[in-house]
Design a protein around this motif. Structure first.
Motif, PDB file in Angstrom:
ATOM      1  N   CYS A 100      55.926  41.188  38.748  1.00 38.95           N
ATOM      2  CA  CYS A 100      54.932  42.114  39.281  1.00 38.95           C
ATOM      3  C   CYS A 100      53.553  41.672  38.809  1.00 38.95           C
ATOM      4  N   ALA A 101      52.554  41.862  39.644  1.00 40.41           N
ATOM      5  CA  ALA A 101      51.177  41.549  39.272  1.00 40.41           C
ATOM      6  C   ALA A 101      50.233  42.392  40.116  1.00 40.41           C
ATOM      7  N   THR A 102      49.080  42.711  39.539  1.00 36.78           N
ATOM      8  CA  THR A 102      48.032  43.426  40.258  1.00 36.78           C
ATOM      9  C   THR A 102      46.774  42.565  40.247  1.00 36.78           C
ATOM     10  N   ALA A 103      46.115  42.475  41.397  1.00 35.52           N
ATOM     11  CA  ALA A 103      44.945  41.597  41.499  1.00 35.52           C
ATOM     12  C   ALA A 103      43.814  42.293  42.240  1.00 35.52           C
ATOM     13  N   ARG A 104      42.587  41.951  41.816  1.00 36.00           N
ATOM     14  CA  ARG A 104      41.375  42.384  42.505  1.00 36.00           C
ATOM     15  C   ARG A 104      40.472  41.159  42.611  1.00 36.00           C
ATOM     16  N   VAL A 105      40.129  40.782  43.830  1.00 37.23           N
ATOM     17  CA  VAL A 105      39.366  39.555  44.072  1.00 37.23           C
ATOM     18  C   VAL A 105      38.085  39.902  44.823  1.00 37.23           C
ATOM     19  N   SER A 106      36.980  39.360  44.331  1.00 36.13           N
ATOM     20  CA  SER A 106      35.685  39.545  44.983  1.00 36.13           C
ATOM     21  C   SER A 106      35.018  38.195  45.157  1.00 36.13           C
ATOM     22  N   ASP A 107      33.818  38.208  45.707  1.00 39.21           N
ATOM     23  CA  ASP A 107      33.084  36.954  45.884  1.00 39.21           C
ATOM     24  C   ASP A 107      32.725  36.325  44.541  1.00 39.21           C
ATOM     25  N   ASP A 108      32.623  37.156  43.524  1.00 42.16           N
ATOM     26  CA  ASP A 108      32.193  36.659  42.214  1.00 42.16           C
ATOM     27  C   ASP A 108      33.341  36.144  41.355  1.00 42.16           C
ATOM     28  N   GLY A 109      34.562  36.570  41.653  1.00 41.16           N
ATOM     29  CA  GLY A 109      35.674  36.145  40.824  1.00 41.16           C
ATOM     30  C   GLY A 109      36.904  36.986  41.073  1.00 41.16           C
ATOM     31  N   ALA A 110      37.840  36.913  40.130  1.00 36.80           N
ATOM     32  CA  ALA A 110      39.106  37.612  40.293  1.00 36.80           C
ATOM     33  C   ALA A 110      39.528  38.224  38.971  1.00 36.80           C
ATOM     34  N   GLU A 111      40.225  39.349  39.074  1.00 37.40           N
ATOM     35  CA  GLU A 111      40.866  39.987  37.927  1.00 37.40           C
ATOM     36  C   GLU A 111      42.347  40.116  38.255  1.00 37.40           C
ATOM     37  N   VAL A 112      43.186  39.742  37.301  1.00 35.12           N
ATOM     38  CA  VAL A 112      44.629  39.799  37.517  1.00 35.12           C
ATOM     39  C   VAL A 112      45.287  40.420  36.293  1.00 35.12           C
ATOM     40  N   TRP A 113      46.121  41.439  36.545  1.00 37.74           N
ATOM     41  CA  TRP A 113      46.903  42.087  35.499  1.00 37.74           C
ATOM     42  C   TRP A 113      48.336  41.556  35.617  1.00 37.74           C
ATOM     43  N   GLU A 147      37.906  28.436  36.287  1.00 35.15           N
ATOM     44  CA  GLU A 147      38.709  29.307  35.424  1.00 35.15           C
ATOM     45  C   GLU A 147      37.876  30.417  34.810  1.00 35.15           C
ATOM     46  N   THR A 148      36.611  30.144  34.554  1.00 33.07           N
ATOM     47  CA  THR A 148      35.747  31.159  33.944  1.00 33.07           C
ATOM     48  C   THR A 148      35.522  32.358  34.863  1.00 33.07           C
ATOM     49  N   ALA A 149      35.814  32.196  36.159  1.00 36.39           N
ATOM     50  CA  ALA A 149      35.628  33.290  37.109  1.00 36.39           C
ATOM     51  C   ALA A 149      36.882  34.154  37.246  1.00 36.39           C
ATOM     52  N   VAL A 150      37.947  33.787  36.529  1.00 38.07           N
ATOM     53  CA  VAL A 150      39.203  34.544  36.602  1.00 38.07           C
ATOM     54  C   VAL A 150      39.423  35.256  35.278  1.00 38.07           C
TER      55      VAL A 150
END
Length: 755
Positions: A380-393, A414-417
């Motif tokens: 399972c994973a949760t993700a939020r992606v925008s123009d500036d980068g991504a967040e992943v749980w 990698e610094t944007a994730v």
């Protein structure tokens, strides 16, 4: 202070001969080529208002709360209690004030111990200490944060101890400056700084002042046993939240405007999505969108059940290139490997040829089916992606590699994730792979809103990366006194560890990773096959192959089949020699007193009757990575089901930080090993498992298990990892027990078959 250099997102390539022989001169080339790399790294921790960063493993806030940074993934093994307990013990903290925070990706948290075990090859062994140094540097400079193999405490024990000692010294210096006394006269007990007299001061009162002092060149460690936390059965820090339901696992993450996704990835192998029924899927209430990739199809909806229903109605069709995997093709590939040209002798002592030539040899064949992980929590994973980068749980045992893979898939640095590592609801090695994180990120980018991807149980079983199947041909020559004079083990098995690394570090698709190691003999595939007994002449041969089934990192890895082969065969030899099975082993353990002690202790505690016919008693012993164990069981077959009345384990795992957690892990390993003996395997046909419901896996139930006893043998040796130790012992002990019960020698796992 030098910082870790930024690098472009992408897979981390493995170490090869060219990498290790930089500049053409082995160790000298390494030293020259890497001389310019940074030697020190700064912590990359964030501090909330009121928090002070002491070092990479510790923060303290003004209220005196101790926040320990844990660089390992909590998969249920208790690491988020063990490492904080080491820090708190050396610091002198009050256990009630200790909190935990997951570590960010950093070279400071690289697991060089597991990296050395995983990546060692002929070239690094040839270089000796320089090779070990190279692997350690490679792990550090690539920030290889890895959890597995029972390495958490052995790897980070000293770092956590030193972190606590450093904080204690700095706090004592700050308090001493306020009191105008030598800092050496101060100490910390139960979270209070004292001068040895009546003066007391709270840790939080001077923490901001403390970081301004310098540390001595040598850190003085705490002496004596008064007030020590190490060695105590302290309560686990994660237990309260798991009991009241507030503990956040991957499926508990909730974000504004979040939707839910389910996924289908086709049969096992090189499967390409060929078609689907979009119209039928669109009729599901709550359905939002189908997202199609070359190798998978995901459905997104306002709730997971709707998404999964939409996938069912979409009825995706996959084209499978190559021969579909089946149980028959797996067995054929393993047998064919014995006559292949890739076999290699990896371990040897003495000279077997004159011992075996013209002698009467006992030979037996064994086989082990692929063992599924079957963790309670599917991927399972949760993700939020925008123009500036991504967040992943994501719950991941390799956060640095997971972040690199996600960044590469999204075309981001990698610094944007931002990767938020979560605790896993069980893993047994399955969460070393990062598939779900990449998929969730791609779906979120396509949809333009946060998405939580949860694999179904069916998908979890089909796409599992099981423990390796293996066949063994064992042969031995007994001397007149009953001692083993010669021992030969031939093992046909793919290397699951090599496949895992190819996937998670090199980014190879599962079917390509499986094929890449098909002709490469590896010590990792026969780990645990070196006999622990004093046998003058012995050898271990590995015959690699591709069984068409992608394999993965598992609890105990190759030791799962190695201990079954070795301890079952030793029992056969004992019966052939006409000797009682425990005495037969003990006579060959004169040079291994810790293992002999475990064996005699388990036998004494279990009331060992000598393995007489009808007793239903069996024993087995094994050692790995500085840990030693023996297991005695009482087992029987009632109807068509295995019943285990008693399991007694005696283990020597060094001086454990928290003995109760060590017992928990041994007990968990015993039940895992029992599941491996009873089920946890499925037949394969036409590229798919023939069943995928947990209730049909023949897994042990409470009614199948009687008394379980674990004895920790007192030891002053350094603490060893316990997570993997017990699991390999259960199957051979049960097989040996059933021989006394039925008179039939069972040489295959699962013991009663998978049909």
């Amino acid at each position: 202070m030098a910082r870790f250099p930024r690098k472009k997102a992408g897979p981390i390539k493995g170490i090869d001969r060219r990498t290790l022989l930089v500049g053409g001169g082995a160790a000298a080339g390494l030293l020259i080529a890497w001389a310019a790399w940074p030697r020190r790294y700064a912590p990359n921790l964030n501090a909330a208002p009121g928090e002070t960063i002491i070092n990479a493993f510790l923060k303290i806030d003004r209220s005196g709360q101790i926040i320990v940074i844990v660089p390992q993934t909590e998969t249920g093994q208790g690491v988020t209690t063990l490492l904080p307990q080491i820090v708190a013990d050396e610091l002198g903290a009050d256990w009630r004030t200790v909190a935990v925070q997951s570590a960010p990706v950093s070279p400071l948290y690289a697991n060089s111990l597991l990296a050395r075990e995983w990546l060692a090859n002929d070239w690094t062994r040839l270089l000796g200490d320089a090779g070990d140094w190279a692997l350690g540097q490679y792990a550090t400079r690539n920030a290889l944060m890895l959890t597995g193999g029972g390495t958490s405490v052995p790897m980070f024990h000293d770092a956590c101890r030193d972190a606590g000692a450093a904080a204690r010294i700095l706090l004592c210096k700050a308090a001493a400056a306020n009191w105008d006394i030598p800092w050496e006269s101060c100490d910390i007990q139960n979270g209070l700084i004292s001068d040895g007299g009546d003066r007391r001061m709270k840790i939080g009162d001077v923490v901001e002042q403390a970081v301004g002092f310098d540390l001595p060149a040598i850190l003085p460690l705490r002496q004596g046993q008064d007030g020590r936390l190490s060695g105590q059965d302290l309560p686990r820090l994660d237990t309260p939240s798991k009991i009241d339901g507030s503990h956040n696992f991957a499926a508990d993450i909730r974000l504004p405007d979040m939707v839910y996704a389910s996924i289908r990835q086709g049969p096992i192998g090189d499967a390409i999505l060929a078609g689907l029924d979009e119209r039928s899927a669109s009729g599901v209430t709550g359905f939002i969108k189908l997202i199609r990739q070359d190798r998978w199809l995901a459905a997104v909806a306002t709730n997971w059940w709707a998404a999964n229903k939409a996938l069912d109605l979409a009825d995706p069709i996959f084209t499978l290139r190559g021969t579909p995997v089946s149980s028959a093709t797996i067995d054929d590939a393993l047998e064919a490997a014995f006559s292949g040209a890739s076999g290699r002798r990896l371990y040897a002592q003495g000279d077997l040829l004159p011992v075996f030539e013209g002698a009467t040899i006992l030979a037996s064949e064994y086989q082990v089916d692929a063992g599924l992980h079957l963790a309670l929590e599917p991927l399972c994973a949760t993700a939020r992606v925008s123009d500036d980068g991504a967040e992943v749980w994501l719950a991941t045992q390799a956060p640095g590699l997971a972040r690199a893979a996600i960044a590469d898939a999204l075309g981001l640095p990698e610094t944007a994730v931002a990767l938020y590592p979560l605790h896993a609801g069980g893993s047994f090695g399955r969460k070393m792979d990062w598939d779900a994180g990449v998929q969730a990120a791609l779906i979120a980018r396509d949809l333009g809103r946060p998405v939580q991807l949860l694999w179904s149980r069916l998908e979890d079983v089909i796409q599992d990366r099981p423990a390796a199947p293996a066949h063994a041909r064992m042969a031995a020559k007994l001397g007149r006194n009953g001692a083993i004079e010669g021992w030969l083990a031939k093992v046909a098995a793919p290397c699951a560890m090599t496949q895992t690394w190819a996937r998670i570090a090199d980014g190879a698709p599962p079917h390509e990773a499986a094929a890449a190691s098909a002709d490469k003999a590896s010590r990792l595939a026969v780990a645990g096959m070196v006999p622990p007994y004093a046998i003058p002449n012995w050898a271990v041969d590995h015959y690699p192959c591709d069984v068409g089934l992608p394999l993965g990192f598992t609890r105990s890895n190759a030791h799962l089949h190695s201990a079954f082969f070795t301890e079952s065969f030793v029992d056969e030899l004992a019966h052939l020699a006409g000797m009682e099975a425990m005495s037969f082993r003990i006579q060959m353990l004169g040079g291994n007193p810790r293992l002999a002690h475990c064996l005699s202790t388990a036998a004494a505690m279990g009331g060992w009757q000598g393995g007489i016919a009808g007793s239903g008693q069996g024993i087995a012993t094994h050692m790995m990575n500085g840990a030693y164990a023996a297991v005695m069981v009482e087992a029987a077959v009632r109807g068509n089901r295995l019943s285990v009345g008693r399991i007694i384990a005696a283990v020597d795992v060094g001086d454990q930080v928290n003995p109760d957690i060590a017992r928990q892990q041994i007990e968990g390993g015993l039940i895992y090993g029992l599941a491996y003996a009873m089920g946890a395997s499925v037949p394969y046909e036409r590229g798919l498992p023939t069943r995928a419901i947990l209730g049909r896996m023949n897994l042990p139930r409470l009614s199948d298990i009687g008394e379980v006893t674990v004895e920790l043998i007192r030891s002053t040796a350094p603490p060893a990892g316990v997570t993997d130790l017990a699991a390999p012992l259960v199957a051979p002990a049960i097989a040996n027990a059933l021989y006394t019960w039925t008179g039939q020698r069972l040489r295959s796992l699962p013991l009663l078959g998978t049909t």
